[in-house]
Design a protein around this motif. Structure first.
Motif, short mmCIF file in Angstrom:
data_model
loop_
_atom_site.label_atom_id
_atom_site.label_comp_id
_atom_site.label_asym_id
_atom_site.label_seq_id
_atom_site.Cartn_x
_atom_site.Cartn_y
_atom_site.Cartn_z
N SER A 8 3.05 4.22 14.48
CA SER A 8 4.46 3.88 13.62
C SER A 8 5.09 2.69 14.04
N PHE A 9 4.50 2.31 15.23
CA PHE A 9 5.04 0.84 15.88
C PHE A 9 4.10 -0.23 15.41
N PHE A 10 2.91 0.23 15.17
CA PHE A 10 2.03 -1.22 14.49
C PHE A 10 2.40 -1.41 13.15
N SER A 11 2.76 -0.26 12.61
CA SER A 11 3.30 -0.48 10.99
C SER A 11 4.39 -1.40 11.00
N ILE A 12 5.53 -1.19 12.12
CA ILE A 12 6.57 -2.10 12.05
C ILE A 12 6.17 -3.74 12.00
N LEU A 13 5.00 -3.83 12.98
CA LEU A 13 4.59 -5.22 12.89
C LEU A 13 4.17 -5.66 11.67
N HIS A 14 3.27 -4.90 11.00
CA HIS A 14 2.96 -5.30 9.60
C HIS A 14 4.00 -5.44 8.59
N CYS A 15 5.02 -4.57 8.75
CA CYS A 15 6.24 -4.62 7.92
C CYS A 15 6.81 -6.20 8.09
N ASN A 16 7.25 -6.50 9.28
CA ASN A 16 7.61 -7.78 9.53
C ASN A 16 6.71 -8.93 9.01
N ALA A 17 5.48 -8.76 9.32
CA ALA A 17 4.56 -9.76 8.99
C ALA A 17 4.40 -9.93 7.54
N ASN A 18 4.76 -9.04 6.66
CA ASN A 18 4.63 -9.06 5.08
C ASN A 18 6.18 -9.53 4.64
N LEU B 185 6.32 2.38 2.39
CA LEU B 185 5.39 1.13 2.76
C LEU B 185 4.48 1.85 3.95
N SER B 186 2.98 1.81 3.56
CA SER B 186 2.12 2.54 4.67
C SER B 186 0.93 1.28 4.82
N TYR B 187 1.27 0.03 5.38
CA TYR B 187 0.39 -1.03 5.41
C TYR B 187 -0.94 -0.59 6.44
N LEU B 188 -0.92 0.51 6.92
CA LEU B 188 -2.16 0.84 7.74
C LEU B 188 -3.12 1.89 6.76
N TRP B 189 -2.66 2.01 5.65
CA TRP B 189 -3.34 3.00 4.86
C TRP B 189 -4.87 2.58 4.61
N GLN B 190 -6.02 3.45 4.90
CA GLN B 190 -7.31 3.26 4.72
C GLN B 190 -7.78 1.96 5.41
N TYR B 191 -7.04 1.58 6.54
CA TYR B 191 -7.40 0.64 7.26
C TYR B 191 -8.56 0.39 7.92
N PRO B 192 -9.20 1.49 8.29
CA PRO B 192 -10.61 1.43 8.81
C PRO B 192 -11.74 1.21 7.85
N PHE B 193 -11.38 1.25 6.43
CA PHE B 193 -12.31 1.11 5.29
C PHE B 193 -11.96 -0.36 4.69
N LEU B 194 -11.07 -1.23 5.29
CA LEU B 194 -10.98 -2.48 4.72
C LEU B 194 -11.79 -3.37 5.80
N PRO B 195 -11.85 -4.66 5.54
CA PRO B 195 -12.56 -5.63 6.26
C PRO B 195 -11.76 -5.60 7.63
N PRO B 196 -12.45 -5.73 8.50
CA PRO B 196 -13.85 -5.65 8.89
C PRO B 196 -14.78 -4.31 8.85
N TYR B 197 -14.06 -3.39 8.48
CA TYR B 197 -15.02 -2.40 8.06
C TYR B 197 -15.33 -1.50 9.47
N ALA B 198 -14.44 -1.59 10.44
CA ALA B 198 -14.76 -0.73 11.80
C ALA B 198 -13.93 0.10 12.03
N GLU B 199 -14.18 1.35 12.15
CA GLU B 199 -13.24 2.53 12.78
C GLU B 199 -12.32 2.07 13.76
#
Length: 714
Positions: free
Chosen positions: A16-26, A148-162
């Protein structure tokens, strides 16, 4: 595009806190925090409750986040339980008067909106959980907030690491400690470790590998393996860090090897302003993944960059479909009602009448509709049509759909036509839907009442693979829901980039729904374009072909001098890293059928829209066959079912509607006809097809044709 004013749902956990960083970054601004906590019982509040929806462990620390981040915090008790335990959630549920715990979000967010009228979005840390995401989306949409769910499917996006999420957290300077372990070979030795540190990450991966569950989000705690508490993060988001002394942490043993930390005390420690981190430095997944970045690079050197409009439309099109409409075809699994039209002064009024006739006169349950095709006279009327149409879909997972404008190809006074695939009751109860309404890096969010895909249940009687109806995809940049800018590209290069991006959307939806093969595809192109149609047709067909030829492979991590500056700015690096989270690619033994249809217009004035149906559960060989049968060109998709070879789908292209009577198609197959000419009434009466009037059509070789008949088993 102006940024959104966001309320961030926080649980205390890392996501939830890392998603805040992505909200601001966008480009958005988080203006408030919101949290749900356990209710008070007998004067005491439980340290942790068994909630399907919310993390509550460590909730005593939550009040400190207000000063830690310098943002107002709003809290609400969790009331009710997991009444509705379905994966998808759409509206309040009550069983014997009990409230679903999801609905506790409603008064919480209303409280925030009352104090901050500018709030128009809500962010969450959902990564792989449909259960959590669909519930937040349900509440957000009802309250008029953008999810807003900027972490959605994050492990399956580049660079494809869990562990890419943990790597990015560490790089940003976020410190979240493990405060509960519940499964996956984790013991109390993991408690209070920084989850993103290299040592802890390595230990987590090894523990998950021993249990054979790595690659499905276990290393991120997505299956409840562990929970975290954020205590530190980068300036300027974090103004103070949270310090918890050794003596203020008590290990509490749970059942079946579980263990957690009870926090007895915590304090704030001021942080010094720092320039070590900026939102611009936060890594975002690249827009194009490895496969489509490689495809885009190949496509760049093959697009026709000629100018001119010699092959453009020179005359107004006549009406091509029958005003009577309302054809009907029934199969073992569904009923297809096609070309439904109604009288009315506007498109919205006509759609209202059509939907009323469907539900009342034909006794159709909107929840049983799997797929729709909406034809408009003008795309400017789409808003009113969407409102009239969408009001009938109140349950989770509305139909997937394709929407195009046909202009004067529709009969006079017809502003809208609707075709629907209605599943029989026993089939409808088993369908599955993918309905992502949150903005993310993954693919465009649904705007309006439609799902990205509806998956049909398996058919044990026929052993035919499951169909996956996929909604039409246009080239929206997923995080912003805007079209990519042209930048330094020529118009033809820009079209190629958009054709690539929208096809990637189709591909990602197919992968997440476990599609193994496509039955074929149609690339809709708009009649309003500065790029010659011949160039766009060639580009679309080559994009489809390359997508089935370009494998997902390791690539050299070096930039080619031929990479366009716009590519770097819009799509990021094309370097690749292959890891276990890359999903299985969709590669037929041969390229499935594809053709191009030019229409009046597409949603949001898009230049291209890809539409396709996929199949899943296909274990036999799949191959495409092309034959020339006198007056027509035929392509079929043949699947090995047991010892027999079955034609699952195909299409036939002819130069004139006069030749349709010579085209043989099994009567049990469902037909859709894309046509540039008026169809013979006798043929329409016999086949009962869905009719899509087009301005121009091209077959899979780029040859202009009059009619394309697509057919499939349903």
């Amino acid at each position: 595009m102006p940024g959104l004013k966001v309320v961030a749902l926080i649980s205390g956990g890392k996501d939830s806190f890392f998603s805040i960083l992505h909200c601001n970054a966008n480009g958005h601004e988080v203006v408030a925090l919101a949290n749900l906590h356990p209710p008070t019982q007998d004067g005491e509040r439980s340290e942790d409750i068994d909630s399907y929806m919310y993390q509550t462990i460590g909730h005593t620390v939550i009040p400190l986040y207000e000063q830690a981040l310098g943002l107002p915090l709003y809290r609400q008790e969790i009331l009710g339980g997991a009444v509705d335990q379905n994966k998808s959630y759409a509206s309040p549920a009550a069983v014997q008067g009990e409230q679903d715990e999801t609905e506790s979000l409603v008064p919480l967010l209303r409280k925030v909106m009352a104090a901050h009228p500018e709030v128009n979005a809500v962010c969450t840390g959902a990564i792989l959980s449909d259960y959590q995401r669909t519930r937040v989306e349900s509440v957000a949409i009802r309250l008029g907030l953008v999810p807003l769910s900027y972490l959605w499917q994050y492990p399956f996006l580049p660079p494809y690491a869990e562990t890419s999420l943990l790597d990015d957290m560490a790089a940003a300077g976020q410190d979240a400690r493990i405060i509960k372990v519940a499964s996956g070979g984790l013991d109390d030795g993991f408690l209070w470790e920084n989850v993103a540190s290299y040592r802890t990450k390595t230990r987590l991966v090894r523990a998950m590998e021993r249990f054979g569950i790595i690659g499905d989000g276990a290393a991120l705690g997505e299956g409840g393996e562990f929970e975290t508490l954020a205590i530190e993060g980068p300036w300027p988001l974090w103004k103070n860090s949270i310090q918890i002394e050794d003596g203020d942490r008590v290990i509490v043993a749970g059942e079946a090897g579980a263990a957690s930390l009870k926090i007895k005390g915590a304090r704030l420690v001021p942080k010094e302003p720092s320039s070590d981190f900026s939102y611009e430095q936060l890594r975002k997944p690249t827009t194009l993944d490895d496969k489509f970045a490689a495809l885009a690079l190949k496509l760049k050197f093959s697009v026709d960059d000629t100018s001119g409009s010699s092959d453009e439309l020179s005359e107004k099109k006549e009406a091509l479909s029958s005003a009577s409409g309302w054809t009907k075809q029934t199969t073992d699994t569904c009923t297809i009602i096609s070309n439904a039209m109604a009288e009315g002064a506007s498109a919205g009024e006509q759609m209202t009448i059509i939907m009323t006739q469907l539900t009342k006169d034909h006794n159709i349950k909107p929840s049983s509709i799997a797929f729709t095709t909406i034809l408009l006279r003008s795309m400017s009327e789409f808003g009113a049509v969407n409102l009239a149409y969408g009001s009938h879909f109140t349950t989770p997972n509305p139909p997937a759909r394709v929407t195009i404008a046909c202009g004067s190809s529709l009969p006079a006074d017809v502003h809208v036509s609707l075709s629907v695939i209605v599943l029989h009751d026993e089939v409808a109860a088993l369908k599955q839907g993918l309905h992502v309404q949150s903005r993310s890096y993954w693919a465009p969010a649904n705007i309006g009442p439609y799902s990205q895909a509806i998956t049909m249940p398996p058919s044990p009687e026929t052993q035919i693979p499951q169909l996956v109806h996929i909604a039409g995809q246009i080239p929206l940049h997923a995080p912003t829901m805007e079209f990519p800018e042209q930048g330094y590209m020529s118009p033809t290069q820009h079209f190629a980039a958009q054709a690539t991006l929208s096809l990637q959307h189709l591909w990602r939806i197919a992968q997440i729904t476990h599609v193994t093969n496509f039955l074929g595809a149609v690339a809709f192109i708009s009649s309003t374009s500065f790029v010659p149609a011949s160039s766009r047709v060639a580009t679309a067909l080559r994009t489809w072909k390359l997508a089935h030829e370009v494998p997902v492979t390791d690539a050299e991590d070096e930039e080619s001098e031929d990479v366009d500056v716009w590519d770097r700015q819009q799509f990021g690096s094309t370097g690749t890293v292959k890891t276990s989270t890359q999903r299985r690619d969709i590669v037929n033994a041969s390229v499935p059928p594809c053709f191009v249809a030019e229409v009046e217009g597409l949603p949001r004035d898009a230049v291209v829209e890809w539409a396709s149906t996929g199949v899943k559960g296909c274990e036999g060989a799949v191959q495409t066959k092309e034959t020339k049968e006198g007056v027509c060109t035929r392509q079929t998709l043949d699947i090995k079912v047991g010892l027999e070879e079955v034609t699952m789908a195909g299409w036939v292209a002819v130069d004139s509607v006069d030749e349709l009577s010579k085209v043989e198609i099994p009567s049990s197959y469902v037909c859709t006809v894309y046509t540039t000419q008026i169809l013979p009434e006798a043929w329409v009466k016999q086949r009962q097809p869905t009719i899509v009037p087009c301005y121009r059509l091209w077959d899979g070789q780029g040859v202009k044709v009059a009619v394309v008949v697509t057919y499939r088993q349903q």
